[in-house]
Design a protein around this motif. Structure first.
Motif, short mmCIF file in Angstrom:
data_model
loop_
_atom_site.label_atom_id
_atom_site.label_comp_id
_atom_site.label_asym_id
_atom_site.label_seq_id
_atom_site.Cartn_x
_atom_site.Cartn_y
_atom_site.Cartn_z
N ILE A 86 0.83 -1.20 0.00
CA ILE A 86 0.00 0.00 0.00
C ILE A 86 0.87 1.25 0.00
CG2 ILE A 86 -1.68 1.33 1.34
CD1 ILE A 86 -2.82 -1.40 2.28
N ARG A 87 1.90 1.27 0.82
CA ARG A 87 2.78 2.45 0.87
C ARG A 87 3.53 2.64 -0.43
NH1 ARG A 87 4.39 0.87 6.88
NH2 ARG A 87 2.70 1.94 7.95
N ARG A 88 3.99 1.55 -1.02
CA ARG A 88 4.70 1.64 -2.30
C ARG A 88 3.77 2.14 -3.41
NH1 ARG A 88 8.98 2.95 -4.83
NH2 ARG A 88 9.44 1.72 -6.67
N THR A 89 2.55 1.65 -3.42
CA THR A 89 1.57 2.11 -4.40
C THR A 89 1.30 3.59 -4.23
OG1 THR A 89 0.54 -0.07 -4.43
CG2 THR A 89 -0.76 1.75 -5.30
N SER A 90 1.17 4.02 -3.00
CA SER A 90 0.92 5.43 -2.72
C SER A 90 2.06 6.31 -3.25
CB SER A 90 0.75 5.64 -1.21
OG SER A 90 0.54 6.97 -0.91
N SER A 91 3.29 5.89 -3.02
CA SER A 91 4.42 6.69 -3.51
C SER A 91 4.50 6.67 -5.03
CB SER A 91 5.72 6.23 -2.87
OG SER A 91 6.05 4.94 -3.30
N LEU A 92 4.17 5.52 -5.64
CA LEU A 92 4.18 5.46 -7.10
C LEU A 92 3.10 6.33 -7.72
CD1 LEU A 92 4.85 1.65 -7.61
CD2 LEU A 92 6.41 3.53 -8.16
N ILE A 93 1.93 6.38 -7.09
CA ILE A 93 0.85 7.24 -7.61
C ILE A 93 1.25 8.70 -7.47
CG2 ILE A 93 -1.52 8.03 -7.15
CD1 ILE A 93 -2.24 5.12 -6.57
N ARG A 94 1.87 9.05 -6.35
CA ARG A 94 2.31 10.44 -6.16
C ARG A 94 3.36 10.85 -7.19
NH1 ARG A 94 3.44 9.27 -0.76
NH2 ARG A 94 1.47 9.20 0.33
N SER A 95 4.19 9.89 -7.62
CA SER A 95 5.22 10.21 -8.59
C SER A 95 4.71 10.19 -10.03
CB SER A 95 6.41 9.27 -8.45
OG SER A 95 6.05 7.96 -8.79
N GLY A 96 3.41 9.87 -10.22
CA GLY A 96 2.82 9.96 -11.54
C GLY A 96 2.81 8.67 -12.34
N CYS A 97 3.08 7.55 -11.72
CA CYS A 97 3.07 6.28 -12.43
C CYS A 97 1.64 5.86 -12.77
CB CYS A 97 3.72 5.18 -11.58
SG CYS A 97 5.48 5.43 -11.32
N ASP A 98 1.49 5.19 -13.89
CA ASP A 98 0.17 4.67 -14.23
C ASP A 98 0.00 3.27 -13.65
OD1 ASP A 98 1.71 3.07 -15.84
OD2 ASP A 98 0.72 3.61 -17.71
N THR A 99 -1.16 2.69 -13.84
CA THR A 99 -1.49 1.41 -13.21
C THR A 99 -0.57 0.30 -13.71
OG1 THR A 99 -3.78 2.16 -13.13
CG2 THR A 99 -3.40 -0.14 -12.70
N TRP A 100 -0.21 0.31 -14.98
CA TRP A 100 0.66 -0.72 -15.53
C TRP A 100 2.04 -0.68 -14.86
CZ3 TRP A 100 -1.28 -4.56 -18.18
CH2 TRP A 100 -2.48 -4.37 -18.86
N GLU A 101 2.56 0.51 -14.64
CA GLU A 101 3.86 0.64 -13.98
C GLU A 101 3.79 0.18 -12.53
OE1 GLU A 101 5.68 4.44 -16.44
OE2 GLU A 101 4.33 4.80 -14.74
N ILE A 102 2.67 0.49 -11.88
CA ILE A 102 2.47 0.05 -10.49
C ILE A 102 2.46 -1.48 -10.43
CG2 ILE A 102 0.84 0.01 -8.57
CD1 ILE A 102 0.06 2.88 -9.40
N ILE A 103 1.75 -2.11 -11.36
CA ILE A 103 1.68 -3.57 -11.39
C ILE A 103 3.07 -4.17 -11.61
CG2 ILE A 103 0.72 -5.56 -12.62
CD1 ILE A 103 -1.26 -3.91 -10.90
N GLY A 104 3.85 -3.58 -12.49
CA GLY A 104 5.21 -4.06 -12.73
C GLY A 104 6.07 -3.99 -11.48
N GLU A 105 5.94 -2.90 -10.74
CA GLU A 105 6.69 -2.76 -9.49
C GLU A 105 6.23 -3.78 -8.45
OE1 GLU A 105 9.12 -0.58 -8.27
OE2 GLU A 105 9.46 0.07 -10.33
N LEU A 106 4.93 -3.93 -8.31
CA LEU A 106 4.39 -4.87 -7.32
C LEU A 106 4.79 -6.31 -7.64
CD1 LEU A 106 0.79 -3.51 -6.71
CD2 LEU A 106 2.79 -3.22 -5.27
N LYS A 107 4.78 -6.63 -8.92
CA LYS A 107 5.12 -7.98 -9.35
C LYS A 107 6.58 -8.29 -9.00
CE LYS A 107 5.51 -8.75 -13.65
NZ LYS A 107 5.35 -8.92 -15.07
#
Length: 142
Positions: A21-42
């Protein structure tokens, strides 16, 4: 000992949920889209490791996330939190996403506190009982 390990595993899942959740929050704040978030989470999380390596643009991200959670998490409360996360990720604007992540952080922190208390209480009990039964079995053999 395995019962104690199951309580530790539940605590570990809660820690991983908070990290996600915290990583997703920081990625959203930095402007990443959902695909980039999924790549990071994976790459970072065992929970989402079942997501295929190459994602097609027409794939349903939320369905892939849900399937991965269903296959990797057994704790019902943690699974409920992650399912909510999977269903709501990428479905609203920036403010909606941040509000969703904030509420999930609070819920996950509460769940982690409960799991930590359970592990402190029952983990010690099961470890001590395992040692005592082991000693008792050793004495019975002698």
């Amino acid at each position: 000992m395995s019962r104690s390990d199951s309580y530790r595993g539940k605590l570990t899942i809660c820690d991983e949920i908070l990290i996600i959740i915290r990583r997703t929050s920081s990625l959203i704040r930095s402007g990443c889209d959902t695909w980039e978030i999924i790549g990071e989470l994976k790459a970072e999380s065992v929970i989402f490791s079942e997501i295929p390596g190459e994602l097609s643009p027409d794939a349903d991200i939320n369905e892939l996330l849900l399937r991965s959670v269903e296959n990797s998490v057994t704790d019902s409360e943690a699974k409920t939190l992650l399912i909510r996360y999977c269903k709501e990720l990428g479905t609203s604007d920036y403010d909606g996403q941040m509000a969703m992540l904030s509420s999930l952080t609070e819920l996950a922190a509460e769940l982690r506190e409960r799991r930590s208390a359970e592990y402190a209480k029952y983990g010690r009990l099961y470890r001590a009982a395992g040692i005592l039964f082991g000693l008792m079995a050793g004495i019975a053999i002698i």
